[in-house]
Every structure is written in C-alpha cells, then in structure tokens.
Write an enzyme that holds these catalytic residues in place. Structure first.
Site, PDB file in Angstrom:
ATOM      1  N   ASP A 143      -3.542   0.872  -3.749  1.00 46.08           N
ATOM      2  CA  ASP A 143      -3.310   0.688  -2.206  1.00 46.08           C
ATOM      3  C   ASP A 143      -1.578   0.698  -2.605  1.00 46.08           C
ATOM      4  O   ASP A 143      -1.136  -0.086  -2.572  1.00 46.08           O
ATOM      5  CB  ASP A 143      -3.525  -0.444  -2.008  1.00 46.08           C
ATOM      6  CG  ASP A 143      -3.171  -0.865  -0.320  1.00 46.08           C
ATOM      7  OD1 ASP A 143      -2.424  -0.290   0.029  1.00 46.08           O
ATOM      8  OD2 ASP A 143      -4.443  -1.830  -0.059  1.00 46.08           O
ATOM      9  N   HIS A 144      -0.856   1.860  -1.824  1.00 42.42           N
ATOM     10  CA  HIS A 144       0.449   1.700  -1.930  1.00 42.42           C
ATOM     11  C   HIS A 144       1.561   0.698  -0.804  1.00 42.42           C
ATOM     12  O   HIS A 144       2.452   1.345  -1.042  1.00 42.42           O
ATOM     13  CB  HIS A 144       0.470   2.912  -1.168  1.00 42.42           C
ATOM     14  CG  HIS A 144       2.067   4.289  -1.261  1.00 42.42           C
ATOM     15  ND1 HIS A 144       2.917   3.643  -2.440  1.00 42.42           N
ATOM     16  CD2 HIS A 144       2.044   5.351  -1.792  1.00 42.42           C
ATOM     17  CE1 HIS A 144       3.844   4.306  -2.157  1.00 42.42           C
ATOM     18  NE2 HIS A 144       3.777   5.439  -2.431  1.00 42.42           N
TER      19      HIS A 144
END
Length: 406
Positions: free
Chosen positions: A378-379
C-alpha cells in the site's frame, strides 16, 4: 400456538444468508436435536438447529433463496395447526444446548438425499433447475460421487421442448439463458459475492505498488528436505515463508499494519493469513500469533487449519483478523504473479514455483533453482525504498533459512 423462527445473525454483522438445503420437510415431526437447514454466509456454511420440538408447519424460503437476517424462515406448531396465529419469533439462541456449527460448504454438492428425501445440490444448480421447471430428484448426477452439475441441467435443457411462454409475463432481470445466445448466466453464490465485493473494495481504495525479487532457493530446498526428515512431518513451503517474514515484519512494522483515519495502526501481534484456493473461491485462514509458535507448532496449525478452510469447515474467527498475508501461487504451477492486498492490511507476499535457471556464481555458470517472490504494498503507508529494504531482508532469510528458523 404456532411459533415463528427468524434467520439469526450468525456472526460478523451478517446482513443476509442463502438457504443451501432444508434438512426438514413441511409436516415432519422434529425435535431440538434435529438440524433445520444449512445457510451459506460470507465465509462458511452454517448448520442451524431446529429451535422447537413439534411439527414443521411452513418453510418460508426455497433452497437457493437469499433471506435477510431477521426474516421468518420457518413456522412450527402442532400437526394440523393453522399458521394464522403465531407466537413471537425466536432466533438460534433459543437452543443453547445445540450450538450453530460451521461446516464445509457443499462444493461439490452430492446427489444424495437427506433422511427426508430432499436432494442436495448447489444453490446455482437449484436456481437454474427451478427457472426451467426441472425436478432435481429425477436428475442423474454426473459429477464426483454422483453430484448434479450445471452441465447435467444444461443437457436436459438441450433435449427439452420449448414451453409456450406465459402471456404478458415481465422479463426477469437476469435469466439463466439469453435469447439468441449460447451464453449461460450463473448467479454468484453468497461466498462469491463477498469475494467480489471485498476485492473490488481493496483494489479501488488501496494504491497498489508491486516489487519483486529472485531467490536462489538451493539452501531453502535443502533445509526443507532436512526438516521433513528430522520432524517426520510434511513441511508446507508457506511455513518456512512465514518464518522468514516474521523477523522482517518486526523490523519494518509498516508491513504489519492497518491504515486508519489520519494515520497508521502498527500491530504488535502477528496474525498471518495464508491464501488458499477452494472450489468455491479464495479463502484466507489466519494463523493467530504466529510469532509465538515454534516451527513444529506452526506446521501443525497449518496442517489442521488449511484443510478445514478448503473444505469450508473453518470458523469465521479463523478466517478473519489477519495482519499480513502470504500467498503460494506456485502451488498451482505459477512461476510468478501478483496478489491484491486484503482490505485492512498494508501488504501481501506472493511466492512462485522454483524453476531451474542458469546463474553466474563466482564467474561460472551454474544451474540453480530460482524462486520469484512478489510484494504487493500500500503506497499510502509504504514507499519504494522501504519496500525494497523489506524485500532484501526476506531474501536473506530465504536464501539462508536456518537463521530465520532459529
């Protein structure tokens, strides 16, 4: 006085369930030691016990129907009694001596009958049969153990003369077949709907980024073989993968976390989900507090939980609460691939099948087993540099697995 029974909340905020099979018939005498029906929820099939001793006066839904929690699904009373006057309805809690039990989903269903003579079949098969007025009790199943399959129903339809359509009947929004087309419509089961909704939510809300590394699996395979001989038990590759991940998760806590409003919740417990393929869809059983287990304990837990999850016998609690997930996509022959991050977590690690490849070792070409490992992260919480440092630690632990196992 007749007594109504409503579909109870079977856990995890259930909104509706799908009647898979009725295990009783109207007019049948029953006791509270009997089972009433099987209901498919988001993750499992639940056996609901009969709440009252007496006679089944009415069943309010057909097998394959979806019903909302709180809806009346059955009426009980004395033989010959009218259902016009009923007592206040009850839910499953009325039978504390006989708890609701999660069991395997009927996948595949078997063409056998219950003690009451009711044919068992998957909801989608029942629905198609019902739409075409096909009586399942007269169908010979061609599937494993005599199961009735969709192809059995389609074969009957191919040889069935067309019926005269009823005048002015409105078209159904979703028919089993589409006019002028050989395509076949098959509604999603409750479990498939849940999978679809959750994966769509995860893909829509989580900015996925992927990175991968190649592992020289020579030592890994040697150590795994030695462990199988030493412990005298099967060692799933996922068990060693989890042991390799745990030190990295503790070193880089953003990978064992949940995005919350305004920040990130770093978990101090390590509940590792293990993605598993089943005939009815993806499930992710969760090994709670995996960091507190020895390798033997971890393997024993996996060998107990994974088969039950595949057979839909795992409880809702055993299928929830994961903080990080591993996915052995190599189990089905994949060399490489990516996975969608389970909602509520920040990463998932996928491992492919080891393949023999030429590699340069000290200036010489050697053939080594190479394993591809892919991280989906998850950026919002994890940047590329942090992801690469995490993967470097995973690589070290897999190429020298003894250190991770100590």
């Amino acid at each position: 006085m007749a007594k109504e029974f409503r579909l109870p909340d079977l856990g995890s905020g259930l909104q509706e369930g799908q009647i898979v099979n009725w295990l009783v018939e109207v007019g049948q005498r029953v006791t509270t030691s009997d089972d009433l029906c099987e209901v498919e929820t988001e993750k499992a099939v639940i056996e609901i016990p009969v709440p009252y001793a007496g006679t089944v006066l009415e069943l309010k839904a057909a097998a394959g129907d979806s019903v909302e929690v709180g809806s009346v699904i059955a009426v009980f009373g004395d033989e010959g009694e009218s259902t016009g006057s009923t007592e206040a309805p009850v839910e499953a809690e009325a039978t504390p001596d006989k708890p609701v039990v999660a069991q395997a989903a009927p996948a595949p269903a078997v063409n056998t009958t219950t003690a009451t003579g009711r044919v068992k079949a998957m909801p989608s098969v029942r629905r198609i049969a019902r739409q075409h007025d096909i009586e399942l009790s007269g169908v010979a199943g061609s599937g494993r153990h005599g199961q009735i399959t969709r192809n059995d129903i389609l074969a009957i339809l191919d040889n069935k003369p067309a019926a005269t359509p009823a005048p002015a009947a409105p078209a159904a929004p979703a028919a089993a077949t589409r006019p002028g087309s050989s395509s076949q419509f098959e509604p999603f089961s409750m479990i498939r709907k849940t999978i679809s909704a959750r994966l769509s939510q995860a893909w829509r809300e989580i900015p996925h980024v992927f990175t991968r590394i190649e592992i020289d699996a020579t030592r890994l395979l040697v150590v795994r073989k030695a462990l199988i001989e030493e412990l005298d038990m099967k060692i799933p590759i996922e068990a060693i993968l989890i042991k390799a991940c745990l030190p990295a998760l503790k070193e880089f806590p953003a990978f064992n976390a949940t995005i919350v409003e305004g920040g990130i919740e770093l978990h101090q417990h390590y509940n590792i989900g293990v993605a598993a393929d089943t005939e009815t869809g993806l499930v992710v059983p969760v090994l709670k507090d995996a960091d507190r287990m020895s390798l033997r304990e971890l393997v024993a837990s996996m060998l107990d939980l994974l088969p039950r999850a595949v057979q839909r016998k795992a409880t809702p609690e055993e299928l929830s609460g994961g903080t990080f997930t591993v996915n052995n996509i190599g189990a089905l022959g994949n060399i490489s691939g990516t996975s969608i991050i389970p909602h509520g977590t920040t990463a998932i690690l996928s491992i492919g099948r080891a393949v023999q490849r030429p590699v340069a070792i000290d200036g010489e070409v050697e053939i080594r087993p190479i394993l591809e490992v892919t991280l989906s992260f998850d950026h919002r919480a994890i940047d590329g540099g942090l992801a690469q440092r995490f993967m470097n630690r995973i690589q070290e632990n897999l190429e020298e697995p003894v250190k991770a196992l100590l």
